[in-house]
Design a protein around this motif. Structure first.
Motif, PDB file in Angstrom:
ATOM      1  N   SER A 197      -4.187   7.409  -4.421  1.00  0.00           N
ATOM      2  CA  SER A 197      -4.956   7.560  -3.192  1.00  0.00           C
ATOM      3  C   SER A 197      -5.604   6.225  -2.835  1.00  0.00           C
ATOM      4  N   GLU A 221       0.962   4.421  -2.640  1.00  0.00           N
ATOM      5  CA  GLU A 221       0.723   5.790  -2.173  1.00  0.00           C
ATOM      6  C   GLU A 221       1.911   6.697  -2.461  1.00  0.00           C
ATOM      7  N   ARG A 278       0.843  -1.202   0.000  1.00  0.00           N
ATOM      8  CA  ARG A 278       0.000   0.000   0.000  1.00  0.00           C
ATOM      9  C   ARG A 278       0.877   1.250   0.000  1.00  0.00           C
TER      10      ARG A 278
END
Length: 190
Positions: A169, A164, A160
Motif C-alpha cells: 500500500s 502496488e 510505484r
C-alpha cells in the motif's frame, strides 16, 4: 489487549508511521542481485513515512566491508542546516537471495529487512522493508531511490505501480525533498 494495539497504532500513525492489519506483503526481489553494482550513493526520491527521517536531502552510501556485509551511511539535512548522519551495516543473510539484506542502524533495535525489489544499478532502485507486529499487524517502509537527486515522473509512477502490484500500500507515499541540498557535502556518507 485490543486497546493496547489501537493505542500503539495511533501513537505511531501520529508520528508518521502507519501500522496495517494482517501480515507483511512479500514482493519478489531483484533476481541475480549484484551487490557490487549496487554500491555507491543513492538519493531518496519518494518514501513511505519513516519516523526516523527528520530532514530533507536524504541520501545513502553503501560500501563493501567484506563478502556479504555492506557499510551503510545514511545522511540528511536537518531544518537547522546541520547534516545528520548514521552509520550501520547491511548483511546478506542468505547467499541464495542476495537482494534480501538485514540492516542494523540503531543499537538495541533489531535488524530491519532491506529488500531490493528492483534496480537497474545506474538510475533507480526500489527498496521495501516490513516487520510483523505480534502476528496481527505490520509496519512497513518503502523507498524509491536514484543515482541523482531526481527521476522522471513516469519512472516514479512505474516503480510505484510495480510495488502496488505486489500488495504494498503506497497511499501514504510522499515525494522526498531534494531541493537546496548544497549543504550536503558530496563526500558525506562515504
Amino acid at each position: 489487549m485490543a486497546v493496547f494495539f489501537m493505542l500503539v497504532a495511533l501513537i505511531v500513525s501520529v508520528n508518521g508511521q502507519t501500522f496495517h492489519l494482517g501480515s507483511c506483503p512479500t514482493p519478489p526481489v531483484q533476481q541475480n542481485f549484484d551487490v557490487g553494482k549496487y554500491l555507491g550513493r543513492w538519493y531518496e526520491i519518494a518514501k513511505l513515512p519513516a519516523v526516523f527521517e527528520k530532514g530533507k536531502c536524504h541520501q545513502a552510501t553503501y560500501s563493501l566491508l567484506k563478502k556479504g556485509v555492506v557499510k551503510v551511511v545514511n545522511a540528511e539535512l536537518l531544518h537547522d542546516g546541520k547534516v545528520n548522519s548514521i552509520e550501520g551495516q547491511a548483511t546478506v543473510t542468505n547467499l541464495a537471495q542476495p537482494a534480501k539484506l538485514d540492516v542494523t542502524l540503531f543499537k538495541g533495535i533489531a535488524d530491519a529487512p532491506y529488500w531490493v525489489i528492483s534496480t537497474d544499478y545506474t538510475s533507480y532502485s526500489v527498496v521495501y522493508s516490513c516487520k510483523d507486529v505480534f502476528g496481527l499487524l505490520y509496519v512497513d517502509f518503502a523507498w524509491i531511490l536514484a543515482r541523482s537527486r531526481s527521476l522522471p515522473a513516469n519512472t516514479v509512477s512505474q516503480l510505484r505501480g510495480d510495488l502496488e502490484s505486489h500488495g504494498v500500500s503506497l497511499s501514504g507515499m510522499t515525494s522526498s525533498d531534494q531541493v537546496g541540498c548544497n549543504a550536503m557535502p558530496e563526500g558525506q556518507g562515504q
